[in-house]
Scaffold this motif. Structure first.
Motif, PDB file in Angstrom:
ATOM      1  N   GLY A 117      -1.802   0.128   4.943  1.00  0.00           N
ATOM      2  CA  GLY A 117      -0.518  -0.284   4.370  1.00  0.00           C
ATOM      3  C   GLY A 117       0.471  -0.658   5.465  1.00  0.00           C
ATOM      4  O   GLY A 117       0.166  -0.520   6.643  1.00  0.00           O
ATOM      5  N   PRO A 118       1.652  -1.132   5.089  1.00  0.00           N
ATOM      6  CA  PRO A 118       2.604  -1.618   6.103  1.00  0.00           C
ATOM      7  C   PRO A 118       3.158  -0.524   7.010  1.00  0.00           C
ATOM      8  O   PRO A 118       3.566   0.530   6.541  1.00  0.00           O
ATOM      9  CB  PRO A 118       3.738  -2.218   5.255  1.00  0.00           C
ATOM     10  CG  PRO A 118       3.653  -1.492   3.944  1.00  0.00           C
ATOM     11  CD  PRO A 118       2.202  -1.204   3.724  1.00  0.00           C
ATOM     12  N   VAL A 119       3.150  -0.801   8.315  1.00  0.00           N
ATOM     13  CA  VAL A 119       3.790   0.107   9.271  1.00  0.00           C
ATOM     14  C   VAL A 119       5.134  -0.540   9.625  1.00  0.00           C
ATOM     15  O   VAL A 119       5.190  -1.637  10.176  1.00  0.00           O
ATOM     16  CB  VAL A 119       2.912   0.308  10.532  1.00  0.00           C
ATOM     17  CG1 VAL A 119       3.638   1.197  11.543  1.00  0.00           C
ATOM     18  CG2 VAL A 119       1.577   0.916  10.145  1.00  0.00           C
ATOM     19  N   THR A 120       6.209   0.149   9.240  1.00  0.00           N
ATOM     20  CA  THR A 120       7.559  -0.429   9.333  1.00  0.00           C
ATOM     21  C   THR A 120       8.395   0.367  10.313  1.00  0.00           C
ATOM     22  O   THR A 120       8.397   1.599  10.265  1.00  0.00           O
ATOM     23  CB  THR A 120       8.230  -0.331   7.943  1.00  0.00           C
ATOM     24  OG1 THR A 120       7.334  -0.870   6.979  1.00  0.00           O
ATOM     25  CG2 THR A 120       9.549  -1.072   7.893  1.00  0.00           C
ATOM     26  N   GLY A 180       4.772   6.787  -6.476  1.00  0.00           N
ATOM     27  CA  GLY A 180       3.475   7.470  -6.407  1.00  0.00           C
ATOM     28  C   GLY A 180       2.774   7.301  -5.071  1.00  0.00           C
ATOM     29  O   GLY A 180       1.606   7.678  -4.919  1.00  0.00           O
ATOM     30  N   ARG A 181       3.454   6.730  -4.073  1.00  0.00           N
ATOM     31  CA  ARG A 181       2.838   6.570  -2.737  1.00  0.00           C
ATOM     32  C   ARG A 181       2.982   7.854  -1.925  1.00  0.00           C
ATOM     33  O   ARG A 181       3.803   8.710  -2.250  1.00  0.00           O
ATOM     34  CB  ARG A 181       3.520   5.424  -1.978  1.00  0.00           C
ATOM     35  CG  ARG A 181       3.517   4.110  -2.723  1.00  0.00           C
ATOM     36  CD  ARG A 181       2.148   3.519  -2.739  1.00  0.00           C
ATOM     37  NE  ARG A 181       2.094   2.304  -3.554  1.00  0.00           N
ATOM     38  CZ  ARG A 181       0.968   1.739  -3.929  1.00  0.00           C
ATOM     39  NH1 ARG A 181      -0.196   2.264  -3.593  1.00  0.00           N
ATOM     40  NH2 ARG A 181       0.976   0.659  -4.653  1.00  0.00           N
ATOM     41  N   THR A 223      -2.914   3.602   2.879  1.00  0.00           N
ATOM     42  CA  THR A 223      -2.440   2.429   2.129  1.00  0.00           C
ATOM     43  C   THR A 223      -0.935   2.501   1.872  1.00  0.00           C
ATOM     44  O   THR A 223      -0.283   1.489   1.677  1.00  0.00           O
ATOM     45  CB  THR A 223      -3.172   2.276   0.778  1.00  0.00           C
ATOM     46  OG1 THR A 223      -3.129   3.531   0.105  1.00  0.00           O
ATOM     47  CG2 THR A 223      -4.589   1.826   0.939  1.00  0.00           C
ATOM     48  N   SER A 224      -0.373   3.716   1.882  1.00  0.00           N
ATOM     49  CA  SER A 224       1.073   3.848   1.651  1.00  0.00           C
ATOM     50  C   SER A 224       1.880   3.389   2.859  1.00  0.00           C
ATOM     51  O   SER A 224       3.035   3.004   2.737  1.00  0.00           O
ATOM     52  CB  SER A 224       1.417   5.306   1.343  1.00  0.00           C
ATOM     53  OG  SER A 224       0.756   5.733   0.178  1.00  0.00           O
TER      54      SER A 224
END
Ligand code: ATP
Length: 420
Positions: free
Chosen positions: A109-112, A137-138, A218-219
């Motif tokens: 998932g995105p790394v921000t 729900g993440r 994925t979160s």
């Protein structure tokens, strides 16, 4: 007797109530009377009283409109219609799309990473995005690289948490099993070599953990950073971006930083400019120091839920205390094959002395100095509340009862005066 002030506010959709509690020992109680409201991304329960204490700077936002009551003395309290919340919600929606794609394609998932100067609301935006993700729900990972505030442990550390529920209104994110690394200073500039070393280590451990936890992977990850953005501070940010292999950088309120990152980051990294909220309050260096102190007090004594730390004596001979970083020598004086920077990540033995009074000591999971101490995470912290040179003992304030684990203790520059 002080008079309890009662104020009622009717908020229109898309607006927020901002208030600050400044006076010493003041308490303000907030209650939503009707409608729906949230605080930095956490939903408020209608009819439930929430308490805020000295130093709190708060915004209650509503998407649909609500009525809110405040009891107690606030320094400032006003309603604002102009907020960047819709923009922040759009950022969340874009991250959510990337999470859906990651789920479908079994990728990460995105790394921000949230960056910007001091007092632009980086920590607040991080909290909002984490809360929105967990409410969908993440199970995102929250990383805090801001050694100045220490949101995850105490100041002088960096750390990470798996976020499984929204932040509590009064106590923030649940601190269960955080991953914490010792730095020992409140600015990365005090030892850049060490800072970069532990940032790389934290990134490595998170990448490993994500391999074994698909849901967290994925979160994605949301990283809060320090407000130091110029010169070496900029290099620290680009190093962290590389170490965590970030996908998105959110730049709050600084066009120069935005342009520099757009220029220097690889093309696949999305650099996004975001406005800051007009509600973010600037803090003086005294207020920052007070916030650090309050954070350490909370670590030992709790916030809403009280903790009861232990106090006991330990013999000097039972302790192994080290500090990280030997005084640096010019390259020409270093043993063959060693760089001057290597000294900055070296362990140096510290013999107890009155100088340890009030200092924090990090309790490392490393079994001994030959174990990879810098790469080991921390079990927690103790504070030295007295040094008795005659009896050769230290009095220690500790979250755990005696004995202290016979492991390595790392000296922090941070101090805490325990007058509880
Ligand atoms: P630092 O550089 O010190 O880490 P920061 O950029 O992370 O600061 P925050 O800690 O997020 O900034 O915000 C500074 C203060 O402003 C905090 O006390 C926060 O609660 C408050 N604040 C943030 N947003 C708002 C708002 N919309 N209304 C009122 N107060 C706010």
């Amino acid at each position: 007797m002080t008079e309890v002030q009662l104020q009622e506010f009717k908020l229109d959709p898309d607006s927020e109530l901002r208030f600050e509690v400044e006076s010493k020992n003041e308490k303000v109680v907030l209650e939503v009377k009707s409608g729906y409201a949230e605080l930095f991304g956490t939903e408020l329960v209608k009819g439930k009283p929430y308490e805020f204490h000295t130093g709190a700077k708060v915004a209650v936002f509503t998407w649909h409109g609500c009525t809110v009551e405040l009891r107690g003395r606030t320094e400032v309290s006003y309603m604002a219609k102009e907020t960047p919340m819709v923009v922040y919600l759009n950022v969340h929606a874009a991250l959510e799309q990337q999470r859906v794609a990651a789920e479908q394609e079994s990728t990460r998932g995105p790394v921000t990473m949230v960056v910007g100067p001091g007092d632009v609301g980086k920590s607040t935006l991080t909290r909002i995005l984490l809360n929105y993700a967990v409410r969908m729900g993440r199970r995102p990972i929250y990383v805090d690289l801001d050694v100045g505030q220490g949101h995850i442990s105490v100041p002088g550390t960096i750390g990470a948490l798996l976020v499984e529920r929204p932040a509590s209104i009064e106590e923030g994110f649940s601190q269960q099993a955080p991953l914490v690394y010792h730095f020992g200073h409140n600015s990365p500039g005090e030892n850049l070599e060490l800072y970069n070393t532990i940032v790389s280590r934290l990134a490595e451990v998170i990448a490993e953990r994500c391999e074994n936890n698909k849901k967290a992977s994925t979160s994605g990850v949301i990283i809060n950073t320090c407000g130091w953005i110029k010169g070496a501070g900029y290099k620290v940010l680009t190093h962290a971006a590389q170490a965590f292999e970030v996908d998105v950088i959110l730049v709050l309120d600084n066009e120069r930083l935005y342009n520099e990152l757009k220029r220097d980051m690889p093309k696949f990294v999305k650099v996004v400019y975001l406005p800051k909220s007009g509600g973010v309050v600037e803090r003086s260096s005294t207020q920052r120091a007070e916030a650090r102190d309050a954070r350490i007090r909370e670590y030992f004594y709790g916030k809403r839920t009280p903790y009861y730390p232990h106090s006991f004596d330990v013999k000097f001979s039972d302790l192994k205390i080290y500090k990280v970083g030997a005084p640096s020598l010019p390259d020409s004086c270093m043993p063959l094959g060693m760089r001057a920077e290597d000294a900055l990540t070296k362990l140096v033995s510290v013999w107890p002395s009155p100088a340890l009074h009030h200092r924090l000591l990090a309790v490392s999971f490393a079994a001994g100095p030959d174990d990879d101490v810098l790469h080991s995470n921390l079990a927690g912290f103790v504070c030295v509340t007295a040094v008795d040179m005659e009896r050769q003992t230290l009095t220690i304030l500790s979250p755990q009862p005696r004995p202290l684990p016979t492991t390595v203790l790392l000296l922090s520059e941070l101090q805490y005066m325990d007058n509880h």
